[in-house]
Design an enzyme around this catalytic site. Structure first.
Site, PDB file in Angstrom:
ATOM      1  N   SER A 247       0.865  -1.181   0.000  1.00  0.00           N
ATOM      2  CA  SER A 247       0.000   0.000   0.000  1.00  0.00           C
ATOM      3  C   SER A 247       0.896   1.224   0.000  1.00  0.00           C
ATOM      4  CB  SER A 247      -0.871   0.011   1.251  1.00  0.00           C
ATOM      5  OG  SER A 247      -0.047   0.132   2.389  1.00  0.00           O
ATOM      6  N   TYR A 281      -8.295   0.761   4.515  1.00  0.00           N
ATOM      7  CA  TYR A 281      -7.641  -0.082   5.510  1.00  0.00           C
ATOM      8  C   TYR A 281      -6.641   0.654   6.382  1.00  0.00           C
ATOM      9  CZ  TYR A 281      -2.840  -2.032   5.329  1.00  0.00           C
ATOM     10  OH  TYR A 281      -1.508  -2.285   5.489  1.00  0.00           O
ATOM     11  N   LYS A 282      -6.044   1.652   5.830  1.00  0.00           N
ATOM     12  CA  LYS A 282      -4.969   2.262   6.582  1.00  0.00           C
ATOM     13  C   LYS A 282      -5.301   3.715   6.855  1.00  0.00           C
ATOM     14  CE  LYS A 282       0.029   1.863   6.408  1.00  0.00           C
ATOM     15  NZ  LYS A 282       1.132   1.698   5.487  1.00  0.00           N
ATOM     16  N   TYR A 313      -6.069 -10.733  -1.649  1.00  0.00           N
ATOM     17  CA  TYR A 313      -5.167 -11.021  -2.767  1.00  0.00           C
ATOM     18  C   TYR A 313      -5.854 -11.881  -3.831  1.00  0.00           C
ATOM     19  CZ  TYR A 313      -0.935  -9.646  -0.105  1.00  0.00           C
ATOM     20  OH  TYR A 313       0.025  -8.968   0.584  1.00  0.00           O
ATOM     21  N   HIS A 327       5.577 -11.811   2.148  1.00  0.00           N
ATOM     22  CA  HIS A 327       4.985 -10.827   3.068  1.00  0.00           C
ATOM     23  C   HIS A 327       5.792 -10.817   4.354  1.00  0.00           C
ATOM     24  CE1 HIS A 327       1.942  -8.583   5.322  1.00  0.00           C
ATOM     25  NE2 HIS A 327       1.332  -8.360   4.161  1.00  0.00           N
ATOM     26  N   GLY A 328       5.696  -9.751   5.105  1.00  0.00           N
ATOM     27  CA  GLY A 328       6.289  -9.704   6.446  1.00  0.00           C
ATOM     28  C   GLY A 328       5.485 -10.612   7.366  1.00  0.00           C
ATOM     29  N   ASP A 329       6.093 -11.109   8.446  1.00  0.00           N
ATOM     30  CA  ASP A 329       5.353 -12.060   9.283  1.00  0.00           C
ATOM     31  C   ASP A 329       4.379 -11.363  10.243  1.00  0.00           C
ATOM     32  OD1 ASP A 329       7.068 -10.991  11.081  1.00  0.00           O
ATOM     33  OD2 ASP A 329       8.048 -12.872  11.652  1.00  0.00           O
ATOM     34  N   ASP A 442     -30.370  21.488  21.969  1.00  0.00           N
ATOM     35  CA  ASP A 442     -29.798  21.727  20.639  1.00  0.00           C
ATOM     36  C   ASP A 442     -30.479  22.932  19.993  1.00  0.00           C
ATOM     37  OD1 ASP A 442     -28.563  21.416  18.172  1.00  0.00           O
ATOM     38  OD2 ASP A 442     -29.828  19.730  17.548  1.00  0.00           O
TER      39      ASP A 442
HETATM   40  C1  SPV Z   1     -27.260  17.005  14.351  1.00  0.00           C
HETATM   41  O1  SPV Z   1     -26.713  15.910  14.457  1.00  0.00           O
HETATM   42  O2  SPV Z   1     -27.119  17.881  15.174  1.00  0.00           O
HETATM   43  C2  SPV Z   1     -28.091  17.288  13.185  1.00  0.00           C
HETATM   44  C3  SPV Z   1     -28.714  16.188  12.472  1.00  0.00           C
HETATM   45  O3  SPV Z   1     -28.268  18.437  12.876  1.00  0.00           O
HETATM   46  S1  SPV Z   1     -30.276  15.997  13.113  1.00  0.00           S
HETATM   47  O4  SPV Z   1     -30.161  15.749  14.521  1.00  0.00           O
HETATM   48  O5  SPV Z   1     -30.885  14.866  12.415  1.00  0.00           O
HETATM   49  O6  SPV Z   1     -31.007  17.222  12.867  1.00  0.00           O
HETATM   50 MG    MG Z   2     -27.617  19.828  14.285  1.00  0.00          MG
END
Ligand code: SPV
Ligand code: MG
Length: 669
Positions: A247, A281-282, A313, A327-329, A442
């Site tokens: 990779s 993966y990384k 693979y 490959h490395g072990d 919120d």
């Molecule tokens: C949040 O994660 O604060 C969002 C998405 O605004 S939602 O809660 O669905 O409104």
């Molecule tokens: Mg939000």
């Protein structure tokens, strides 16, 4: 280290093949003589000094060596008594060139595999090549082995022996003991025996360990029959194919060393992981696939470079059917083990072989990896990555993070399924979860300074790109500052929703009073944000609340097109219905007119849809917006209740991570 190559012998058993030149100049393939092959391997191993004893056809041999034009410095030592003495005397003649150095000693008629030679040179102790599997030869060397060291070498021994070949690596101190004894032999006129007769006298003071080459090629050519057997084997060796997968976008000496070793096994094809596979993966590849491919193409010893599309693979092994996979072990345990198991299974189907070399845990390589992680977490690098990931993968996923530890969960959680690894591509800093973590509703109550603090906590310990929930974006006059601050920090995308006034969480829908902004106002906010941003990769995503507020599909689409026209780099369509139908309808109708603007969804309610289904219909970013908060919080509540109920913590213990795990969860830098 010096190579000592013994070429004074007559080689009379080869008949006409040695009538015009010494035996070592006999061709074994269309491109090589025994000697040219030996010298090439010596030069490839990085040895520069060759001491060669000569005898008959001295001049032809010297001229031939010089004509090969290899990066080697030769010291030729002629044994004037080559037809009356054995090679013990040739070595005696060369002794002044030999004291004080580690020596790799070989007879000039010996043909060996590159891999065998590499193992000899790598041996820390003095060693002689032996085979535990070859039948004991009647008239050739056998080594008597006791307690892991060679006691005697000769043709006359048959007990506790293995077939042995005159290819040695000798440490300077061991060789001195042996050479002193050879000098003693020769000066007391004992010059017709083998050099090993002298060794047998001092083997207790000169430690040589057996190095088992088993069935690999390491054979002397004494007769035309030997020649045809060995030539066929060399031809077969040259047809062998080897496969390795990388990779790496940051090549270091450890990688080069393993490539060199692999190339010794046969024609080496390197599979370079696709960008998508590396990212899954990384971490995000520092260099895109095409550049990584061209680096490997220019490494000497690499015959071909192909793409390996997945961690598994399987596809390339079925197509290429290499004799060896190298490959490395380090993949014997842990995350890559299932990949290894599959490789072992496929190789067994057609008789291929897995060769594993010890993984180098040299701290300097860890330092390099740390440096590239550090680079990835710098603002410029991190900010630009989301756009690149969307371009590369088509559809990316983001998980909510609201603290350093949840950031680490997003950063480090990986699963391997059906030969593919999955991890989150980005992090979502949700207003809901950031507020909840602070015990607040919120409603844009948590101010930007505090939200930025959360970003900073997460950024300090992670490297993945960040999508920031910018709520309504606030006043346009404020939003332009927010854009620039987010850019400066290295955030990749801000999502602002088209609401105004007191914002409440969308998942309330119409249960609470919420006002959608006018198209005009919101477009002005988007345009102002775009005009304020300083870097090309930062993205402003316009979130459409029409479906949440039950304003209808047409309104959602009208807004979407208007917002894109105003400069939005992406649009988010939100819904709180369990049924994803309205989301699919929106995406389908939007995509009819706009094929490129990324579409973001937050499937909290319509959570039955898989990422693949979203991708198939044209969605580009899937955000899991609140699951870590929703899972962590009840678990904590439960523990708190259990402690209260029992007036002690014992009953809650099984619900908790062990003390050992928690104190070691976050390793110190
Ligand atoms: C949040 O994660 O604060 C969002 C998405 O605004 S939602 O809660 O669905 O409104
Ligand atoms: Mg939000």
């Amino acid at each position: 280290m010096k190579a000592l190559v013994l070429n004074s012998g007559l080689g009379h058993r080869m008949g006409v093949l040695t009538s015009e030149h010494p035996k070592c100049m006999t061709e074994i393939t269309s491109r090589d003589t025994i000697l040219s092959r030996q010298l090439r391997l010596i030069a490839d191993a990085g040895i520069r000094e060759v001491v060669m004893t000569t005898g008959y056809y001295n001049e032809i041999l010297v001229n031939y060596c010089r004509s090969l034009d290899l990066p080697l410095h030769f010291t030729f030592v002629n044994n004037p008594l080559y037809d009356k003495t054995n090679y013990i005397y040739s070595i005696y003649c060369a002794k002044d060139e030999l004291y004080g150095d580690d020596i790799v000693l070989m007879h000039g008629d010996l043909v060996f595999e590159e891999e065998v030679f590499a193992r000899v040179l790598e041996s820390e102790e003095s060693c002689m090549t032996v085979s535990s599997t070859l039948a004991l030869p009647e008239k050739d060397f056998k080594a008597v082995i006791h307690n892991g060291r060679i006691d005697k070498v000769g043709i006359e021994f048959f007990t506790d022996v293995m077939a042995a070949q005159p290819l040695y690596k000798l440490r300077a101190d061991d060789f001195k003991v042996w050479l002193d004894e050879m000098v003693r032999f020769c000066e007391s006129d004992n010059r017709r025996c083998y050099a090993e007769n002298a060794f047998n006298e001092v083997s207790d003071k000169c430690k040589i360990i057996p190095l088992d080459f088993a069935d690999a090629l390491c054979a002397e050519i004494d007769t035309p029959e030997d020649l045809s057997v060995v030539s066929a084997k060399v031809h077969e060796l040259e047809q062998r194919s080897v496969y390795m997968c990388f990779s790496a976008d940051m090549l270091h000496s450890g990688h080069i060393a393993i490539i060199k070793k692999a190339a010794k096994l046969g024609k080496l094809t390197i599979g370079v992981l696709s960008d998508e596979a590396v990212a899954s993966y990384k971490r995000f590849p520092l260099m895109p696939y095409e550049e990584r491919k061209s680096i490997f193409e220019n490494i000497s010893g690499v015959c071909a470079v192909v793409e390996q599309k997945e961690l598994s693979y399987a596809e390339n092994l079925h197509r290429l059917r290499p004799d060896f996979v190298v490959h490395g072990d380090d993949w014997k345990t842990g995350f890559q083990k299932p990949i290894r198991d599959e490789v072992v299974e496929i190789l067994a189907e057609y008789g291929g072989k897995l060769v594993e070399y010890k993984y180098s845990d040299d701290p300097k390589y860890l330092e390099l990896e740390k440096a590239s992680r550090a680079q990835m977490s710098t603002p410029d690098f991190r900010r630009s990555r989301l756009k690149k990931l969307i371009g590369m993968k088509g559809c990316v996923s983001a998980l909510e993070a609201h603290s350093g530890i949840t950031g680490l969960i997003c950063e480090n959680t990986k699963v391997l399924r059906d030969g593919k690894t999955y991890q989150f591509d980005a992090m979502w800093i949700s207003s809901l979860c950031d507020s909840t973590a602070k015990g607040k509703p919120d409603i844009e109550l948590v101010d930007m300074t505090s939200r930025f603090r959360t970003i900073d906590d997460i950024m300090e310990v992670t490297t993945k790109p960040i999508i920031f929930d910018g709520d309504t974006g606030g006043l346009t006059e404020h939003f332009v500052y927010t854009v620039r601050s987010l850019e400066r920090m290295g955030v990749s995308m801000v999502i602002i929703e088209d609401k105004t006034g007191l914002k409440k969480n969308s998942l309330f829908g119409t249960e609470v009073a919420q006002t959608q902004d006018s198209i005009e106002n919101f477009c002005a906010k988007i345009s102002a944000g775009k005009a304020a941003q300083k870097t090309p990769e930062f993205m402003i995503c316009a979130r459409i609340e029409s479906l949440i507020l039950e304003m209808g599909m047409d309104d959602a689409l009208t807004r979407a097109f208007a917002y894109v026209k105003a400069g939005a780099d992406a649009i988010m369509i939100h819904s709180r219905k369990k049924d994803p139908a309205e989301i699919f309808e929106f995406v389908e109708r939007f995509r009819k007119e706009d094929k490129t603007t990324p579409i973001v969804v937050v499937p909290t309610s319509f959570n039955s849809v898989t990422e693949d289904e979203f991708k198939a219909c044209g969605v580009n970013v899937v955000i899991y917006a609140n699951q870590l908060t929703r899972s962590g919080f009840p678990a904590m509540q439960n523990v708190a209740r259990t402690i209260l109920e029992n007036r002690r913590a014992k009953e809650a213990d099984d619900m908790c991570m062990s003390i050992k795990d928690i104190i070691t969860l976050i390793p110190e830098e």
